[in-house]
Design a protein around this motif. Structure first.
Motif, PDB file in Angstrom:
ATOM      1  N   PRO A 344      35.483  39.159  43.655  1.00 45.99           N
ATOM      2  CA  PRO A 344      36.514  40.185  43.388  1.00 45.99           C
ATOM      3  C   PRO A 344      37.827  39.925  44.103  1.00 45.99           C
ATOM      4  N   LEU A 345      37.760  39.341  45.306  1.00 46.60           N
ATOM      5  CA  LEU A 345      39.000  39.016  46.010  1.00 46.60           C
ATOM      6  C   LEU A 345      39.817  37.994  45.242  1.00 46.60           C
ATOM      7  N   TYR A 348      41.360  39.522  42.178  1.00 41.76           N
ATOM      8  CA  TYR A 348      42.535  40.303  42.552  1.00 41.76           C
ATOM      9  C   TYR A 348      43.761  39.409  42.724  1.00 41.76           C
ATOM     10  N   LYS A 352      47.250  39.436  40.598  1.00 43.06           N
ATOM     11  CA  LYS A 352      48.368  39.908  41.415  1.00 43.06           C
ATOM     12  C   LYS A 352      49.669  39.262  40.959  1.00 43.06           C
TER      13      LYS A 352
END
Length: 359
Positions: A344-345, A348, A352
């Motif tokens: 998930p990081l 993201y 972004k």
């Protein structure tokens, strides 16, 4: 690309404060890690035991320690594991940073050049086929198989990428994909024909990563390889920054990137092979931590490398804590934890706005 500006924009003079904070967090996390487990040890007592051991009895009072068994549990069982987590987190993050610069690809990690597939093939062969009970190599078992597989694969990628001219970042990636796919096929072939249910279970668990085999006997080799690698690449920030600019810019600066790529790749393969040999496959650390590091420290490797080392060590210490505590009396493979956190990081960061590799 102005790496210096990118770094200054993010931290400026606060860089050393962030480094100090990360060091403090690592120290506190290490004490917390050795205090939890099936036998819970109060944080203060764990702290006193570690300080007493590190200072050879000069600091740290043992009068607060409730049981002598706490000393053995911390120093002989849990402390080697924490050190392994710190070293492997630092090593994987370092190799990820180096590989991303070498191949100029934000998706690069320590395993992109086929190292993981080669290590898997070597470990699978060692577990399911073995070296023979009387052989000298049988003493090393899976560790030797994984390390040998990683190194042979890396050399094969290096040779293949150099055919027909100098090794470029694109040729390294393509060669790594091809060699990696070939090793994966051979691993599947060995598993398919193996009549060893217990061995297949061991291969599966090893492929998910684990720090359960950590011990003081293995620590010196791990520490020597990882720390020497860290010292080496901390001094290579100028060349790493030049790699982000590309080959044409490097030529004008009189730097032979092809030779540095080969050297960096061999060094990274040595570090990664050692870590994989002792802890199995731990994914996403080398991929996600360098990206987080760039977001905090900027793209200048003079600051990025040191910051990434500390972030990687802290990340893996906490991943190990979660692997031991999420389910009562069950230890999850640490590779599962790093993937669940890292995925998930990374998603993201992909979505972004304004994120660019190298800045």
């Amino acid at each position: 690309m102005n790496t210096k500006e990118g770094t200054t924009t993010r931290l400026g003079s606060g860089y050393y404060a962030v480094i100090l904070i990360l060091m403090i967090l690592i120290a506190l996390s290490a004490v917390f890690s050795v205090s939890i487990g099936q036998v819970h040890i109060p944080f203060r007592q764990a702290w006193e035991i570690i300080v007493h051991a590190l200072t050879n009895g000069k600091w740290g009072s043992m009068s607060h320690v409730e049981s002598d068994s706490y000393v053995n549990i911390i120093l002989q069982v849990r402390m080697p594991r924490v050190i392994f987590a710190l070293l492997i987190g630092m090593g994987l993050s370092l190799c990820g940073t180096i590989m991303q610069a070498v191949v100029q690809n934000p998706l690069a990690d320590p395993y992109i050049l086929g190292i993981s597939s080669g290590a898997s093939l070597g470990a699978t062969f060692a577990i399911l086929v073995g070296f023979g009970s009387g052989a000298l190599l049988s003493q090393f078992g899976v560790a030797f198989g994984a390390f040998a597989g990683a190194m042979v694969t890396s050399i094969a990628v290096l040779v293949l990428s150099s055919i027909g001219g100098k090794a470029t970042s694109v040729k390294l990636v393509l060669s790594g994909v091809v060699i990696g796919a070939l090793c994966s096929s051979f691993s599947s072939l060995v598993i398919y024909f193996a009549n060893n249910a217990e061995g297949i279970k061991t291969v599966t668990f090893w492929s998910m990563g684990s720090l359960a085999s950590s011990s003081w006997d293995k620590t010196p080799i791990m520490a020597a390889v990882v720390l020497l690698g860290c010292a080496l690449f901390l001094l290579q920030h100028r060349v790493l920054n030049t790699m982000l600019l590309g080959d044409e810019s490097a030529i004008t600066l009189g730097i032979n990137l092809s030779a540095y790529r080969k050297f960096y790749m061999i060094a990274a393969a040595l570090i990664t092979g050692t870590m994989v040999a002792y802890a199995g496959m731990i994914g996403f650390v080398g991929l996600i931590i360098p990206h987080i590091g760039r977001g905090i420290f900027g793209a200048d490797h003079k600051r990025l490398t040191a910051g990434t080392l500390l972030l990687g060590g802290l990340f893996l210490i906490w991943s190990d804590i979660l692997s031991r505590t999420l389910i009562h009396n069950v230890e999850l493979p640490i590779g599962i934890i790093t993937s669940v956190i890292g995925s998930p990081l990374f998603i993201y960061m992909i979505v972004k706005k304004g994120y660019n590799f190298g800045g």
